[in-house]
Structure formats: C-alpha cells, structure tokens
Design an enzyme around this catalytic site. Structure first.
Site, PDB file in Angstrom:
ATOM      1  CB  SER A   1      -1.655   0.236   3.858  1.00 49.80           C
ATOM      2  OG  SER A   1      -0.478  -0.503   4.091  1.00 49.80           O
ATOM      3  CG  ASN A   2       3.085   1.259   1.556  1.00 51.75           C
ATOM      4  OD1 ASN A   2       3.513   0.120   1.450  1.00 51.75           O
ATOM      5  ND2 ASN A   2       3.398   2.050   2.583  1.00 51.75           N
ATOM      6  CE1 TYR A   3      -1.683  -1.484  -4.664  1.00 48.78           C
ATOM      7  CE2 TYR A   3      -0.603   0.570  -5.287  1.00 48.78           C
ATOM      8  CZ  TYR A   3      -1.725  -0.240  -5.275  1.00 48.78           C
ATOM      9  OH  TYR A   3      -2.871   0.181  -5.866  1.00 48.78           O
TER      10      TYR A   3
END
Ligand code: C5P
Length: 404
Positions: free
Chosen positions: A214-216
């Site tokens: 995933s990412n931030y």
C-alpha cells in the site's frame, strides 16, 4: 484538512427549540466559537425548560434572546435587528412545532418571528420522536421548507429519549458541522444537479491472506474534495480505499480495497458522473500471484513478480462523454511541471493537480497541501500552502470560474 478557522468572522445565529436534543447544541456553539464565528443564540420558552440560557450565554459569550416583548422599557424590534445581523442561521434542534410554524409563516414568539425575518442562508436540523417524525404533516412541512431552498440536516436512526431505537435522533456533530459548512458556502448551488464521483485514499494489493502493498495516502485530499462538492450542492459518490476518516454525511460512499475493485466501482458509476476526480493513490502494480496461504519465512523465492494494475483515470478519460470533467492528481518528486503536462495530455484530462510530497506541508497524510493546477486550455495556477479543504475549493473555482 480543515482550516483552523472554518467559520472565521461568520455571524451565526443559532435558534434552539424545545426538544431533549437541545443539550447537544452546546457542542455546536462551542465548535463555531472555536472556529472564529461570532455566535448569538435565541431560545424558545420550551427550549429553556430543557436547558438553562446561562449555559448558552456562557458558551456564546452573549445574552440569549428569548422575549419578543422584553419587560425592561422600550426595546427596538430586536428580532428584526438580529435577523439583519446574521450571515448564517441554524435551528438546532428543530422541533415539529417550529417546522410547522416556519412553513406556515407563523410568528408568535421571538424565535419564529426572527426566523421569518432572516435573509441569510438557514439550516434546520430536526430532532423528535420517531412517530412525530413520520407524521405526514411534519414531512409535508419539511418538504415545503426544503423546496423553498433551505438546508435540512436530517435526523439519524438511533437511541431515542423514549428508551427505544428509532428515527429522529439529532444528526451527530460531524454531520451538523458539514451541513453548516454547506449552508454558509458562498457557492452553495454551483454544482446543483451535478453528480461528482471522487476516488480517495490508498489501495491495498494483497500478497497473501495477511499481507499487502500500500502507500501513505490517508484520503484527506479526496474527502476534502467530496466535502467541497457536497457543499456546492452536488450529489457525491466517494469511492475510497481503506481510510480512517469519518464517513462524510450526505453522500454515497463505496469502500474498496484493491485497485481492481476501485476500477470496477468507478466504471460502474461512470455513466451518471458529471465530474470524475481521481484523488486516490492507486497502486500501479500488484503481486502477480496472490498466495492462498501465508507465505512462510522459509520460502526460498525472494523475488516478487508484479503485474500492472488498470489505470483508472486513463480508462475513464478514454471512454468519457465530452461534457464530463475529468481531473487527476500528479504526485511527482522531480520535474513536476513536465510530468503534470504529460499526464494531462496522455490521460486526456481536463485538469491536473500537481503536488510534490517532498515539500514541507504538502502531499500525503498532512492537513495542508501546496499544489499547482494545470488546465488543458493552458491555464496554470500555483497555489500557496493551504488546508486541503481550501485546495479543494480552489480546484472547483479554477474549473467553474475560469476568469477569477
Ligand atoms: O500516472 P499516475 O499514477 O502518476 O497518475 C496519477 C493520477 O492517476 C491520480 O489522479 C490517480 O488517482 C490516477 N490513477 C488511476 N489509476 C491508476 C493510477 C493512477 O486512476 N492505476
């Protein structure tokens, strides 16, 4: 994502009518005061049975208005003065009685007289017993009020003072705030009749049953855009990956996990959309294989094979109708302008919002952003650092009011 003073200098007039939910108005008044609003309160006689005016005087730091005919000598017609003063009005909670009186044009006390004299935007937040709420006359009154252009923040289903669950609980604080923001919005009708589809947040690309990529992204920019579209009168569909934010009120939300699910959800809504805004940080790749069992530490394969996810916005832009407006975001750490213009062209977007997550105060997770807007007609606008909700407002202004 919200400006520190969402209601800065706004002259707000809160009418409190007589229902048990009256105690909840304290939080609303306190919120408005902390957000920079100058608040005045008026109460009906029955509201004063549920709550002492002193409480609201203390919170608003002004006397509470109650009497149409004050006994201490001559007083100018205060209800007209107060109505002239107000820039934003709200009836919280609004009883069946005040809905009936207002919709019938009755002015028999201070609150009902002032409400009729108001010429600023006005919000009603009804709260009552479920059977009173369902009464056809109450519903008919509400319909008349809505059709006359007033804002309504509908009640919720939940525990009622009568000791059982039903429809009629005052909307929760977050919803009241969002409804107040909409009522106060200067461009309240600018997207009326339009459907705005917004994607927000990260996607999760599963590797095995317990792990994902995933990412931030937190979804704040997308939720701010959804708020803003709602405040401008649009019907909003928010398609979001896993986010922690409170689900916004008054809009349809579709929760998804992976890029492919987000793709399906967007395609599903494509037809009805007038605007499509891709604020989600969609993962470009996913693991080529999804293990059905947890991958063991002892597994000797250390190279992970990835495959490309569908590009949602590019697909949208390819199959769009000419009158649809498609907006994308570009997160770039180098050569932002060149990449933004390339994206604008290659994805055939109407507009690209460029941000650089390495700049302080910009990008993922924070409440602020610093962006540059690129329109396909060549216009560009570099914005200073601002709250995400203000960025959202500028984005809509940029498209809707090209001459500003
Ligand atoms: O090409 P890039 O991923 O940098 O483009 C970013 C923009 O495209 C964002 O608006 C994002 O929401 C959208 N996007 C998308 N589908 C993808 C990747 C990005 O809609 N698979």
């Amino acid at each position: 994502m919200f400006p520190t003073k969402l209601f800065r200098n706004k002259k707000s007039l809160i009418a409190v009518t007589g229902g048990i939910a009256a105690y909840k108005v304290c939080e609303v008044i306190r919120y408005l005061v902390t957000q920079g609003s100058d608040v005045r309160v008026m109460m009906t006689r029955s509201a004063c049975e549920f709550m002492t005016p002193l409480t609201l005087e203390t919170l608003s730091r002004h006397p509470v208005y109650r009497e149409l005919f004050p006994r201490n000598g001559y007083a100018a017609p205060q209800h007209v003065h107060l109505a002239d003063w107000a820039e934003l009005g709200a009836v919280i909670p609004a009883t069946a009685n005040i809905l009936g009186k207002f919709s019938a044009g009755i002015a028999d006390d201070f609150v009902s007289s002032t409400l009729l004299a108001l010429h600023c935007p006005l919000l009603f937040a009804p709260a009552m017993n479920d059977r009173m709420w369902e009464n056809p006359f109450v519903q008919a009154n509400l319909k008349r009020i809505r059709e006359a252009g007033y804002e309504i923040c509908p009640p919720e289903y939940g525990f009622l003072a009568e000791g059982y669950e039903g429809m009629g609980r005052l909307a929760r604080l977050e919803y009241l705030i969002q409804a107040l923001y909409r009522t106060a919005h200067p461009a309240r009708q600018s997207l009326k009749g339009k459907t705005v589809v917004v994607t927000a947040g990260p996607t999760r690309e599963a590797l095995d049953p317990v792990r994902f990529f995933s990412n931030y992204s937190t979804g704040k920019m997308g939720v701010a855009l959804a708020w803003e579209a709602f405040a401008r009168g649009a019907r909003v569909v928010l398609i979001h990956g896993p986010i922690q934010l409170t689900t916004p009120y008054g809009m349809e939300t579709v929760g998804v996990e992976s890029a492919r699910q987000m793709f399906e959800a967007v395609m599903d809504r494509m037809k009805e959309a007038d605007w499509i805004i891709g604020a989600a940080a969609v993962a470009d790749f996913r693991p080529a294989q999804q293990a059905t069992e947890k991958i063991k530490k002892t597994a000797h394969k250390t190279i992970l094979e990835l495959e490309a996810n569908p590009d949602i916005l590019a697909t949208v832009a390819r199959s769009r109708r000419p009158e649809q407006i498609v907006i994308g975001f570009a997160v770039e750490t180098t050569e932002g302008k060149r990449h933004a213009l390339k994206k604008l062209r290659e994805k055939s977007l109407d507009m690209v919002v460029l941000n650089n997550p390495l700049e302080s105060g910009a990008g993922f997770a924070g409440d602020t952003n610093r962006v540059t807007l690129f329109h396909r007609n060549g216009r560009q606008l570099e914005l200073e650092l601002m709250f995400k909700l203000d960025v959202a407002r500028k984005i809509f202004d940029f498209v809707l009011e090209p001459n500003r």
